[in-house]
Design a protein around this motif. Structure first.
Motif, PDB file in Angstrom:
ATOM      1  N   GLU A 149       6.286 -40.832 -45.235  1.00  0.00           N
ATOM      2  CA  GLU A 149       7.095 -39.675 -44.905  1.00  0.00           C
ATOM      3  C   GLU A 149       7.087 -38.747 -46.034  1.00  0.00           C
ATOM      4  OE1 GLU A 149       8.172 -42.599 -44.697  1.00  0.00           O
ATOM      5  OE2 GLU A 149       7.899 -42.915 -42.236  1.00  0.00           O
ATOM      6  N   GLN A 150       7.400 -39.140 -47.177  1.00  0.00           N
ATOM      7  CA  GLN A 150       7.314 -38.033 -48.394  1.00  0.00           C
ATOM      8  C   GLN A 150       6.106 -37.500 -48.897  1.00  0.00           C
ATOM      9  OE1 GLN A 150       8.837 -40.985 -51.335  1.00  0.00           O
ATOM     10  NE2 GLN A 150      10.927 -40.113 -51.397  1.00  0.00           N
ATOM     11  N   LYS A 151       5.094 -38.266 -48.518  1.00  0.00           N
ATOM     12  CA  LYS A 151       3.580 -37.829 -48.636  1.00  0.00           C
ATOM     13  C   LYS A 151       3.180 -36.594 -47.647  1.00  0.00           C
ATOM     14  CE  LYS A 151       1.700 -41.695 -50.808  1.00  0.00           C
ATOM     15  NZ  LYS A 151       0.467 -42.950 -50.800  1.00  0.00           N
ATOM     16  N   GLN A 152       3.878 -36.799 -46.224  1.00  0.00           N
ATOM     17  CA  GLN A 152       3.367 -36.042 -45.312  1.00  0.00           C
ATOM     18  C   GLN A 152       4.171 -34.661 -45.541  1.00  0.00           C
ATOM     19  OE1 GLN A 152       4.511 -38.841 -42.162  1.00  0.00           O
ATOM     20  NE2 GLN A 152       2.748 -38.786 -41.331  1.00  0.00           N
ATOM     21  N   ALA A 153       5.367 -34.758 -45.958  1.00  0.00           N
ATOM     22  CA  ALA A 153       6.206 -33.704 -46.417  1.00  0.00           C
ATOM     23  C   ALA A 153       5.523 -32.620 -47.493  1.00  0.00           C
ATOM     24  CB  ALA A 153       7.659 -34.114 -46.883  1.00  0.00           C
ATOM     25  N   VAL A 154       5.020 -33.685 -48.338  1.00  0.00           N
ATOM     26  CA  VAL A 154       4.430 -32.537 -49.551  1.00  0.00           C
ATOM     27  C   VAL A 154       3.048 -31.907 -49.070  1.00  0.00           C
ATOM     28  CG1 VAL A 154       2.931 -33.024 -51.662  1.00  0.00           C
ATOM     29  CG2 VAL A 154       5.368 -34.038 -51.531  1.00  0.00           C
ATOM     30  N   ILE A 155       2.330 -32.652 -48.113  1.00  0.00           N
ATOM     31  CA  ILE A 155       1.212 -32.031 -47.684  1.00  0.00           C
ATOM     32  C   ILE A 155       1.585 -30.844 -46.902  1.00  0.00           C
ATOM     33  CG2 ILE A 155      -0.836 -32.253 -45.828  1.00  0.00           C
ATOM     34  CD1 ILE A 155      -0.621 -35.372 -46.891  1.00  0.00           C
ATOM     35  N   ALA A 156       2.471 -30.829 -46.139  1.00  0.00           N
ATOM     36  CA  ALA A 156       3.001 -29.876 -45.300  1.00  0.00           C
ATOM     37  C   ALA A 156       3.635 -28.563 -46.167  1.00  0.00           C
ATOM     38  CB  ALA A 156       4.128 -30.147 -44.289  1.00  0.00           C
ATOM     39  N   LEU A 157       4.158 -28.843 -47.150  1.00  0.00           N
ATOM     40  CA  LEU A 157       4.344 -27.844 -48.293  1.00  0.00           C
ATOM     41  C   LEU A 157       3.315 -27.089 -48.955  1.00  0.00           C
ATOM     42  CD1 LEU A 157       7.523 -29.513 -50.055  1.00  0.00           C
ATOM     43  CD2 LEU A 157       7.637 -27.539 -48.594  1.00  0.00           C
ATOM     44  N   ILE A 158       2.329 -27.945 -49.332  1.00  0.00           N
ATOM     45  CA  ILE A 158       1.163 -27.698 -49.810  1.00  0.00           C
ATOM     46  C   ILE A 158       0.533 -26.706 -48.971  1.00  0.00           C
ATOM     47  CG2 ILE A 158      -1.114 -28.240 -50.535  1.00  0.00           C
ATOM     48  CD1 ILE A 158       0.247 -30.536 -52.072  1.00  0.00           C
ATOM     49  N   PHE A 187      -1.893 -26.803 -56.666  1.00  0.00           N
ATOM     50  CA  PHE A 187      -1.755 -27.830 -55.606  1.00  0.00           C
ATOM     51  C   PHE A 187      -3.067 -28.697 -55.247  1.00  0.00           C
ATOM     52  CE2 PHE A 187       2.340 -25.234 -54.066  1.00  0.00           C
ATOM     53  CZ  PHE A 187       2.918 -25.531 -55.293  1.00  0.00           C
ATOM     54  N   ALA A 188      -4.074 -28.147 -55.642  1.00  0.00           N
ATOM     55  CA  ALA A 188      -5.282 -28.749 -55.152  1.00  0.00           C
ATOM     56  C   ALA A 188      -5.583 -30.441 -55.720  1.00  0.00           C
ATOM     57  CB  ALA A 188      -6.353 -27.810 -55.526  1.00  0.00           C
ATOM     58  N   PRO A 189      -5.064 -30.784 -56.848  1.00  0.00           N
ATOM     59  CA  PRO A 189      -5.100 -32.100 -57.243  1.00  0.00           C
ATOM     60  C   PRO A 189      -4.412 -33.123 -56.412  1.00  0.00           C
ATOM     61  CG  PRO A 189      -5.029 -30.686 -59.246  1.00  0.00           C
ATOM     62  CD  PRO A 189      -4.752 -29.808 -58.035  1.00  0.00           C
ATOM     63  N   PRO A 190      -3.178 -32.591 -56.182  1.00  0.00           N
ATOM     64  CA  PRO A 190      -2.305 -33.744 -55.190  1.00  0.00           C
ATOM     65  C   PRO A 190      -2.992 -33.648 -53.784  1.00  0.00           C
ATOM     66  CG  PRO A 190      -0.929 -31.664 -55.684  1.00  0.00           C
ATOM     67  CD  PRO A 190      -2.223 -31.796 -56.487  1.00  0.00           C
ATOM     68  N   ARG A 193      -4.677 -39.181 -45.002  1.00  0.00           N
ATOM     69  CA  ARG A 193      -5.911 -38.651 -45.131  1.00  0.00           C
ATOM     70  C   ARG A 193      -6.334 -37.318 -44.326  1.00  0.00           C
ATOM     71  NH1 ARG A 193      -7.643 -44.388 -45.814  1.00  0.00           N
ATOM     72  NH2 ARG A 193      -8.770 -44.080 -44.028  1.00  0.00           N
ATOM     73  N   VAL A 194      -5.957 -37.905 -43.046  1.00  0.00           N
ATOM     74  CA  VAL A 194      -6.321 -37.016 -41.740  1.00  0.00           C
ATOM     75  C   VAL A 194      -5.386 -35.684 -42.073  1.00  0.00           C
ATOM     76  CG1 VAL A 194      -5.939 -36.638 -39.406  1.00  0.00           C
ATOM     77  CG2 VAL A 194      -6.640 -38.740 -40.332  1.00  0.00           C
ATOM     78  N   MET A 195      -4.027 -35.758 -42.437  1.00  0.00           N
ATOM     79  CA  MET A 195      -3.264 -34.785 -42.443  1.00  0.00           C
ATOM     80  C   MET A 195      -3.631 -33.935 -43.676  1.00  0.00           C
ATOM     81  SD  MET A 195       1.015 -34.752 -42.960  1.00  0.00           S
ATOM     82  CE  MET A 195       1.637 -33.242 -42.939  1.00  0.00           C
ATOM     83  N   ALA A 196      -4.076 -34.557 -44.877  1.00  0.00           N
ATOM     84  CA  ALA A 196      -4.557 -33.826 -45.970  1.00  0.00           C
ATOM     85  C   ALA A 196      -5.954 -33.150 -45.595  1.00  0.00           C
ATOM     86  CB  ALA A 196      -4.551 -34.587 -47.158  1.00  0.00           C
ATOM     87  N   ALA A 197      -6.843 -33.779 -44.905  1.00  0.00           N
ATOM     88  CA  ALA A 197      -8.050 -32.948 -44.522  1.00  0.00           C
ATOM     89  C   ALA A 197      -7.750 -31.669 -43.512  1.00  0.00           C
ATOM     90  CB  ALA A 197      -8.895 -33.946 -43.804  1.00  0.00           C
ATOM     91  N   THR A 198      -6.711 -32.051 -42.755  1.00  0.00           N
ATOM     92  CA  THR A 198      -6.678 -30.925 -41.760  1.00  0.00           C
ATOM     93  C   THR A 198      -5.927 -29.858 -42.412  1.00  0.00           C
ATOM     94  OG1 THR A 198      -6.041 -32.380 -40.013  1.00  0.00           O
ATOM     95  CG2 THR A 198      -5.064 -30.328 -39.902  1.00  0.00           C
ATOM     96  N   ALA A 199      -4.992 -30.272 -43.567  1.00  0.00           N
ATOM     97  CA  ALA A 199      -4.514 -28.993 -44.300  1.00  0.00           C
ATOM     98  C   ALA A 199      -5.353 -28.128 -45.185  1.00  0.00           C
ATOM     99  CB  ALA A 199      -3.338 -29.714 -45.279  1.00  0.00           C
ATOM    100  N   ALA A 200      -6.352 -28.984 -45.919  1.00  0.00           N
ATOM    101  CA  ALA A 200      -7.393 -28.302 -46.730  1.00  0.00           C
ATOM    102  C   ALA A 200      -8.146 -27.454 -45.733  1.00  0.00           C
ATOM    103  CB  ALA A 200      -8.410 -29.437 -47.182  1.00  0.00           C
ATOM    104  N   ALA A 201      -8.791 -27.968 -44.432  1.00  0.00           N
ATOM    105  CA  ALA A 201      -9.235 -27.040 -43.550  1.00  0.00           C
ATOM    106  C   ALA A 201      -8.687 -25.703 -43.231  1.00  0.00           C
ATOM    107  CB  ALA A 201      -9.582 -27.960 -42.218  1.00  0.00           C
ATOM    108  N   THR A 202      -7.304 -25.985 -42.899  1.00  0.00           N
ATOM    109  CA  THR A 202      -6.424 -24.715 -42.662  1.00  0.00           C
ATOM    110  C   THR A 202      -6.645 -23.521 -43.799  1.00  0.00           C
ATOM    111  OG1 THR A 202      -4.937 -26.309 -41.249  1.00  0.00           O
ATOM    112  CG2 THR A 202      -4.140 -23.924 -42.059  1.00  0.00           C
ATOM    113  N   ILE A 203      -6.262 -24.189 -45.034  1.00  0.00           N
ATOM    114  CA  ILE A 203      -6.269 -23.525 -46.349  1.00  0.00           C
ATOM    115  C   ILE A 203      -7.435 -22.593 -46.578  1.00  0.00           C
ATOM    116  CG2 ILE A 203      -6.335 -23.306 -48.739  1.00  0.00           C
ATOM    117  CD1 ILE A 203      -4.186 -25.881 -48.559  1.00  0.00           C
ATOM    118  N   GLU A 204      -8.599 -23.412 -46.143  1.00  0.00           N
ATOM    119  CA  GLU A 204     -10.127 -22.737 -46.385  1.00  0.00           C
ATOM    120  C   GLU A 204     -10.405 -21.508 -45.370  1.00  0.00           C
ATOM    121  OE1 GLU A 204     -14.646 -23.984 -46.667  1.00  0.00           O
ATOM    122  OE2 GLU A 204     -13.288 -25.238 -46.947  1.00  0.00           O
ATOM    123  N   ASN A 205      -9.876 -21.893 -44.001  1.00  0.00           N
ATOM    124  CA  ASN A 205      -9.915 -21.149 -42.839  1.00  0.00           C
ATOM    125  C   ASN A 205      -9.102 -19.654 -43.135  1.00  0.00           C
ATOM    126  OD1 ASN A 205     -10.908 -20.699 -40.080  1.00  0.00           O
ATOM    127  ND2 ASN A 205      -8.778 -20.468 -39.594  1.00  0.00           N
TER     128      ASN A 205
END
Length: 215
Positions: free
Chosen positions: A16-25, A33-36, A49-61
């Motif tokens: 849950e903590q990891k998911q919260a951090v990914i959402a914040l990033i 924030f790229a390293p975490p 992993r899936v949530m982080a990949a989705t976040a990275a794709a969103t940021i790049e988009n």
């Protein structure tokens, strides 16, 4: 420093903590924030992993969408120096996200460099532009191109402190250590606003200046 707690969560936090951090990033991304985020993309938990990949794709988009909008803005008025600088800064920031592979990072930096140079031709003298040009040349491994024009700025005392640091980096990479010592000694004796530099930079410049005095 702000990213340190995020890295700690990725290393030791709960799901849950990891998911919260990914959402914040994803919502308030900045290069630090790229390293975490990259760590999350390699997490042992598939959901992370899936949530982080989705976040990275969103940021790049988001960056790509902004690129298109800024390109259109500049095309509408190619004589607008501010629009050229804004687009150059965007590509510069894009290259520094830490999320791109080496090829795309280099491509973004080359685009930013060309735009900054165009801005300098349109309206020469912008400190931000000059600093960005020397910084990008160094990061692209083209130090020899930066030495002459920025050496002139240092010689006549018009180089900004930030540009001076990148000029010193050029001298170091090219092995011009005697010139580096003399340049740092001159910098140390001037009224440059050294507060604009990090403590680490100030210390390094001071050491090179001291070595010139001891010779």
């Amino acid at each position: 420093a702000q990213a340190r707690p995020f890295a700690d969560v990725m290393a030791h936090g709960s799901l849950e903590q990891k998911q919260a951090v990914i959402a914040l990033i994803a919502g308030k991304f900045q290069p630090g924030f790229a390293p975490p985020l990259l760590a999350a993309m390699n997490d042992a938990e598939p959901t992370v992993r899936v949530m982080a990949a989705t976040a990275a794709a969103t940021i790049e988009n988001q960056f790509l969408e902004s690129s298109m909008a800024l390109e259109q803005k500049r095309t509408a008025n190619v004589a607008d120096v501010a629009a050229t600088i804004e687009l150059a800064r965007h590509y510069d920031n894009y290259a520094n996200t830490g999320l791109l592979d080496d090829g795309r990072t280099k491509s973004a930096r080359c685009r930013a460099l060309n735009l900054y140079r165009e801005a300098d031709r349109q309206g020469p003298g912008y400190p931000e532009v000059l600093n960005a040009i020397i910084r990008l040349l160094v990061r692209l491994g083209r130090e020899s191109e930066a030495i002459e024009p920025f050496g002139a700025l240092v010689a006549n005392g018009t180089a900004a402190p930030e540009s001076f640091v990148w000029y010193v980096e050029c001298l170091f990479r090219l092995g011009r250590f005697e010139t580096l010592r003399r340049t740092c000694a001159r910098f140390d004796a001037t009224t440059f606003d050294k507060s604009r530099l990090s403590a680490r930079c100030q210390q390094a410049l001071g050491l090179w200046a001291a070595s010139a005095q001891s010779r």
